[in-house]
Design a protein around this motif. Structure first.
Motif, short mmCIF file in Angstrom:
data_model
loop_
_atom_site.label_atom_id
_atom_site.label_comp_id
_atom_site.label_asym_id
_atom_site.label_seq_id
_atom_site.Cartn_x
_atom_site.Cartn_y
_atom_site.Cartn_z
N ALA A 44 54.26 46.81 32.80
CA ALA A 44 55.33 47.12 31.69
C ALA A 44 54.97 46.19 30.62
CB ALA A 44 56.49 46.73 32.59
N GLU A 45 55.70 46.53 29.53
CA GLU A 45 55.67 45.72 28.37
C GLU A 45 55.97 44.42 28.61
OE1 GLU A 45 57.02 45.82 23.49
OE2 GLU A 45 57.08 47.54 24.82
N GLY A 46 55.60 43.31 27.89
CA GLY A 46 55.86 41.96 28.00
C GLY A 46 55.53 41.20 29.20
N THR A 47 54.61 41.95 30.27
CA THR A 47 53.94 41.40 31.30
C THR A 47 52.63 40.64 31.21
OG1 THR A 47 53.14 43.22 32.38
CG2 THR A 47 55.63 42.60 33.15
N ARG A 48 52.20 39.85 32.00
CA ARG A 48 50.79 39.45 31.68
C ARG A 48 49.71 40.57 32.19
NH1 ARG A 48 51.63 33.73 35.43
NH2 ARG A 48 52.56 32.71 33.53
N ALA A 49 50.20 41.42 32.98
CA ALA A 49 49.37 42.63 33.46
C ALA A 49 49.09 43.42 32.15
CB ALA A 49 49.88 43.41 34.46
N ALA A 50 50.24 43.56 31.30
CA ALA A 50 50.39 44.59 30.10
C ALA A 50 49.13 44.00 29.30
CB ALA A 50 51.62 44.76 29.31
N SER A 51 49.14 42.73 29.14
CA SER A 51 47.99 41.99 28.21
C SER A 51 46.54 42.56 28.72
CB SER A 51 48.22 40.67 28.24
OG SER A 51 47.40 40.02 27.23
N ALA A 52 46.34 42.43 30.11
CA ALA A 52 45.32 42.55 30.72
C ALA A 52 44.78 43.90 30.51
CB ALA A 52 45.12 42.25 32.05
N TRP A 53 45.77 44.87 30.73
CA TRP A 53 45.49 46.29 30.34
C TRP A 53 45.17 46.74 28.98
CZ3 TRP A 53 44.89 50.08 33.42
CH2 TRP A 53 44.89 51.51 33.12
N GLN A 54 45.62 45.98 28.06
CA GLN A 54 45.06 45.96 26.57
C GLN A 54 43.70 45.85 26.64
OE1 GLN A 54 47.69 43.53 24.51
NE2 GLN A 54 49.29 44.98 24.08
N GLY A 55 43.15 44.84 27.24
CA GLY A 55 41.92 44.49 27.30
C GLY A 55 41.11 45.63 27.85
N MET A 56 41.62 46.08 28.85
CA MET A 56 41.14 47.22 29.85
C MET A 56 40.72 48.49 28.91
SD MET A 56 42.32 46.45 33.49
CE MET A 56 41.36 47.65 34.36
N GLN A 57 41.84 48.66 28.14
CA GLN A 57 41.84 49.85 27.46
C GLN A 57 40.78 49.93 26.34
OE1 GLN A 57 46.14 49.68 26.41
NE2 GLN A 57 46.21 51.90 27.38
N VAL A 122 43.77 35.90 37.10
CA VAL A 122 45.00 35.60 36.01
C VAL A 122 46.26 35.05 36.83
CG1 VAL A 122 46.17 36.23 34.04
CG2 VAL A 122 44.12 37.10 34.36
N ASP A 123 46.50 34.09 36.91
CA ASP A 123 47.78 33.53 37.65
C ASP A 123 48.71 32.63 36.91
OD1 ASP A 123 46.84 31.06 38.28
OD2 ASP A 123 46.81 31.27 40.42
N GLY A 124 48.09 31.93 35.80
CA GLY A 124 48.83 31.09 35.14
C GLY A 124 49.11 29.71 35.94
N ALA A 125 48.69 29.41 36.94
CA ALA A 125 48.85 28.32 37.86
C ALA A 125 47.75 27.45 37.54
CB ALA A 125 49.00 28.56 39.35
N SER A 126 47.68 26.19 38.24
CA SER A 126 46.44 25.47 38.20
C SER A 126 45.27 26.22 38.83
CB SER A 126 46.63 24.07 39.14
OG SER A 126 45.55 23.45 39.02
N VAL A 138 38.25 32.72 35.28
CA VAL A 138 39.37 32.40 35.58
C VAL A 138 39.91 32.62 34.02
CG1 VAL A 138 41.21 30.76 35.85
CG2 VAL A 138 39.01 30.80 37.43
N ALA A 139 40.99 33.39 33.77
CA ALA A 139 41.45 33.75 32.68
C ALA A 139 42.91 33.14 32.33
CB ALA A 139 41.32 35.12 32.25
N GLN A 140 43.21 32.64 31.25
CA GLN A 140 44.66 32.28 31.23
C GLN A 140 45.49 33.10 30.48
OE1 GLN A 140 45.46 29.23 32.03
NE2 GLN A 140 43.57 28.88 32.71
N PRO A 141 46.84 33.36 30.82
CA PRO A 141 47.59 34.36 30.53
C PRO A 141 48.17 33.96 28.83
CG PRO A 141 48.74 32.77 32.08
CD PRO A 141 47.46 32.32 31.87
N ASP A 142 47.24 34.01 28.13
CA ASP A 142 47.66 33.87 26.49
C ASP A 142 47.21 34.88 25.83
OD1 ASP A 142 44.88 33.07 26.32
OD2 ASP A 142 45.35 30.75 26.25
#
Length: 162
Positions: A44-57, A122-126, A138-142
């Motif tokens: 869904a738009e605005g999720t970290r997964a949406a950003s990863a999906w853009q890279g996958m596309q 990608v988890d955004g935690a330490s 390990v990728a940062q959610p940015d």
């Protein structure tokens, strides 16, 4: 009346037949799969997964790798996430991107058992200590996430010889 309906059905069936070569505009994918494991919101738009999906596309467009995603439904826990990850591993994903804390944790555990698969966590935690395996990134959610994901998939496709 029944004869007209049957005749129309036969005509529709025959009109829909495709004799000859396949449509050359159809995209021809390589035998390489990149898979995304997400939380219950999917891509869904605005999720970290949406950003990863853009890279996958983007990677799919550049490499013709097949891409897919599976959201973890139900409890967002490590225990509930394992069967979803296992289903992706059965698909023989060449790259597995895990977005979310339980997803990244389960993927990290699986990385040691599947050295042939590239994992992106990608988890955004330490994430101290999670990038030590040679097949884990390990990728940062940015804003860099789509590029990191596309790069990992591109390198994996190249390495596969596909």
């Amino acid at each position: 009346m029944l004869l007209v309906v049957v005749a129309a059905g036969v005509w529709v069936h025959l009109a829909g037949r495709q004799d000859g070569p396949p449509d050359t505009r159809a995209r021809q994918y390589k035998e390489f799969d990149a898979c995304l494991l997400t939380g219950d919101k999917g891509i869904a738009e605005g999720t970290r997964a949406a950003s990863a999906w853009q890279g996958m596309q983007r990677a799919s467009s550049e490499t013709r790798a097949r891409i897919n995603y599976v959201p973890v439904t139900g409890a967002q826990s490590v225990t509930n996430t394992r069967p979803f990850l296992n289903s992706l591993m059965q698909r023989q994903c060449g790259v597995l991107i895990a977005v979310g804390a339980p997803q990244a944790r389960v993927a990290q555990e699986a990385a040691a058992q599947h050295p042939e698969v590239r994992f992106v966590l990608v988890d955004g935690a330490s994430t101290a200590g999670t990038g030590k395996a040679g097949n884990v990134t390990v990728a940062q959610p940015d804003e860099s996430l789509p590029g990191v994901v596309a790069d990992v998939i591109g390198r994996a496709v190249d390495a596969s010889g596909q």
